[in-house]
Design a protein around this motif. Structure first.
Motif, mmCIF file in Angstrom:
data_model
loop_
_atom_site.group_PDB
_atom_site.id
_atom_site.type_symbol
_atom_site.label_atom_id
_atom_site.label_comp_id
_atom_site.label_asym_id
_atom_site.label_seq_id
_atom_site.Cartn_x
_atom_site.Cartn_y
_atom_site.Cartn_z
ATOM 1 N N THR A 36 0.795 -1.230 0.000
ATOM 2 C CA THR A 36 0.000 0.000 0.000
ATOM 3 C C THR A 36 0.828 1.282 0.000
ATOM 4 O O THR A 36 0.312 2.344 -0.321
ATOM 5 N N ALA A 37 2.132 1.159 0.339
ATOM 6 C CA ALA A 37 2.977 2.358 0.288
ATOM 7 C C ALA A 37 3.324 2.718 -1.152
ATOM 8 O O ALA A 37 3.711 3.843 -1.432
ATOM 9 N N ARG A 38 3.212 1.735 -2.076
ATOM 10 C CA ARG A 38 3.682 1.996 -3.440
ATOM 11 C C ARG A 38 2.619 1.709 -4.498
ATOM 12 O O ARG A 38 2.894 1.761 -5.687
ATOM 13 N N VAL A 39 1.388 1.379 -4.041
ATOM 14 C CA VAL A 39 0.278 1.215 -4.974
ATOM 15 C C VAL A 39 0.065 2.542 -5.700
ATOM 16 O O VAL A 39 0.258 3.591 -5.086
ATOM 17 N N PRO A 40 -0.289 2.611 -6.953
ATOM 18 C CA PRO A 40 -0.528 1.514 -7.894
ATOM 19 C C PRO A 40 0.756 1.067 -8.601
ATOM 20 O O PRO A 40 1.693 1.844 -8.736
ATOM 21 N N ASN A 154 -10.235 3.513 -3.688
ATOM 22 C CA ASN A 154 -10.993 4.540 -2.977
ATOM 23 C C ASN A 154 -12.441 4.134 -2.714
ATOM 24 O O ASN A 154 -13.255 4.955 -2.289
ATOM 25 N N ASP A 235 1.909 0.272 4.340
ATOM 26 C CA ASP A 235 1.477 1.586 4.827
ATOM 27 C C ASP A 235 -0.002 1.559 5.198
ATOM 28 O O ASP A 235 -0.759 0.748 4.671
ATOM 29 N N ALA A 236 -0.383 2.464 6.081
ATOM 30 C CA ALA A 236 -1.779 2.774 6.396
ATOM 31 C C ALA A 236 -2.646 1.530 6.638
ATOM 32 O O ALA A 236 -3.633 1.296 5.931
ATOM 33 N N GLU A 238 -4.879 0.850 8.843
ATOM 34 C CA GLU A 238 -6.295 1.075 9.197
ATOM 35 C C GLU A 238 -7.148 1.203 7.943
ATOM 36 O O GLU A 238 -8.259 0.665 7.862
ATOM 37 N N ASP A 260 8.145 -2.389 6.796
ATOM 38 C CA ASP A 260 8.938 -1.533 5.905
ATOM 39 C C ASP A 260 9.436 -2.364 4.734
ATOM 40 O O ASP A 260 10.457 -3.043 4.829
ATOM 41 N N ALA B 37 7.471 7.079 -9.093
ATOM 42 C CA ALA B 37 7.469 5.661 -8.693
ATOM 43 C C ALA B 37 6.581 5.445 -7.472
ATOM 44 O O ALA B 37 6.164 4.323 -7.209
ATOM 45 N N LYS B 44 -1.126 8.092 1.842
ATOM 46 C CA LYS B 44 -0.146 7.402 2.684
ATOM 47 C C LYS B 44 -0.105 7.993 4.099
ATOM 48 O O LYS B 44 -0.653 9.056 4.362
ATOM 49 N N SER B 45 0.551 7.269 5.014
ATOM 50 C CA SER B 45 0.637 7.725 6.399
ATOM 51 C C SER B 45 1.667 8.842 6.529
ATOM 52 O O SER B 45 2.561 8.985 5.693
ATOM 53 N N THR B 48 5.356 7.621 6.413
ATOM 54 C CA THR B 48 5.841 7.280 5.072
ATOM 55 C C THR B 48 6.059 8.544 4.244
ATOM 56 O O THR B 48 7.074 8.688 3.559
ATOM 57 N N TYR B 52 9.666 9.618 2.547
ATOM 58 C CA TYR B 52 9.790 9.908 1.115
ATOM 59 C C TYR B 52 10.268 11.351 0.893
ATOM 60 O O TYR B 52 11.117 11.609 0.043
#
Lengths: 264, 264
Positions: A36-40, A154, A235-236, A238, A260, B37, B44-45, B48, B52
């Motif tokens: 989820t930190a790097r989606v999409p 979303n 990430d995130a 919740e 991480d 990227a 994001k939180s 994070t 970044y």
């Protein structure tokens, strides 16, 4: 020794595969990772997708996975060979299982398949290759649907916005009259309603489900450890938890843990 | 010694600041980084986003930047204090300059400001704090618009889809009657048309532009090196180049280079 299965995706899409896993491997343990930190992933280059996919796989193997289901169409289309080369465990993607299922249907019909995928998946040409390797006579048309992942991430899986983009991406495909439509990104089954409304005469193929079916052929359920799903995100947690509840139709047991991924 | 200015954003949004830079610092050099990227940042939180943003800033300083414009609302709202603490160069974000401009307008009107931002920006409460620090009597309402960044990144800056989400996010804000609406994410000025159509009685504030105005007060143009914009991204430079052309109204000189941001 009983095995554990790892499933990963860029985000929430792979939950369509996790839901199928729970049906087919009832009461068996799996580890889910959503990046989820790097989606999409679907808008990124093949090199970047490959680098991310290697980190995702390494995380799951470190956690004890001895078979990996790549529940992400973009990774399956762009990085599966690299993952198979680099890691010692079996790696099952969505492209070949979905292609097989679609060919089975199309060969008994008009011989036409439509593939819906992210920009990176369509650019890779992986589905066309997999389909035509099984049956070179099948006619394939691919459509990139870049807004589908943000819509799902979303929570817009139905309603006016989902229908609007479905019309924009799919209206030109109606006259092609495909026998089967591969939902080539695991996010897309969440949009089955609006997609099915436009492509009414085609069978929709859930690529994540087909990957789980293939995994079960490879590794029978009795060889897999008993247990529940364990959920990790980058990430995130919740936000993931909240939408996972909507998509899985239940609470995610034991919560969702955040890791991480860049350190893998 | 003449200075070089660094500008960064999660993706294409910061180009609204770059375009203003080219007007206000005519013929002066700047280095632009878009973290394509890892876009979007707004979902994001805070942790994070902060990690970044530190990498993005370090990259620009390594490239020779001696002043940083954070042309990203999400970073400005969540990580500006950390950036100021961690780096020796001046760091100018979009929140304070946009808040000042909005207060100036609202104080002469109904005393009401609407803030549009990403989920992470709205959650941070940074705009409310900045506005009420200047004038505690101003009434502020914030609206998260999470689909605006994917719309812009995919080129949907006008038309039915953009209008649909603008209505969904903004219709309830019409009766609030804000004097000023802060476009708190630098992607949003690309949607000024559809936003302005709904919030017709409010002045739209381009937060990226206000940051550039603040930078010029801090560092007069004659102290900045002569030159052009240099563009770097962390992925898919061709896609960035294509959309940058649409957004900047011209070719991006010397192309767009791709770097590995995770190594910073």
């Amino acid at each position: 020794m009983a095995k554990t299965i790892g499933i990963f995706d860029s985000g929430l899409g792979g939950l369509t595969a996790a839901a199928e896993f729970e049906k087919l491997f009832n009461g068996k343990k799996y580890i889910y990772f959503g990046d989820t930190a790097r989606v999409p992933y679907g808008t990124k280059s093949a090199d970047t997708i490959c680098r991310y996919a290697c980190q995702d796989t390494k995380f799951l193997i470190d956690k004890g996975a001895s078979l990996i289901i790549v529940a992400c169409g973009t990774v399956s289309a762009n990085a599966i060979d690299e993952l198979k080369k680099r890691f010692d465990v079996p790696v099952i993607g969505v492209v070949e299982p979905a292609a097989e299922k679609a060919v089975e249907i199309a060969a008994a019909g008009n011989g036409r398949i439509t593939v819906l995928g992210t920009s990176a998946t369509v650019k890779s040409g992986a589905y066309e290759r997999a389909i035509n390797k099984i049956d070179p006579k099948i006619e394939v048309r691919s459509v990139a649907c870049p807004m589908f992942v943000p819509l799902v991430e979303n929570g817009y899986t139905e309603g006016e916005a989902a229908a609007l983009f479905a019309r924009e991406y799919l209206e030109n495909s109606v006259s092609f009259g495909a026998d089967a439509v591969i939902l080539g990104c695991t996010h897309y089954p969440h949009l089955s309603g609006v997609i099915g409304e436009i492509l009414q005469r085609s069978v929709l193929i859930n690529s994540g489900k087909e990957a789980v079916v293939a995994a079960k052929k490879y590794l029978p359920a009795h060889m897999v450890s008993d247990g529940n799903g364990e959920f990790y995100v980058s990430d995130a947690p919740e936000a993931f938890s909240r939408l996972a509840r909507v998509f899985m139709g239940r609470e995610v047991a034991d919560g969702v843990k955040c890791i991480d991924i860049e350190s893998y």
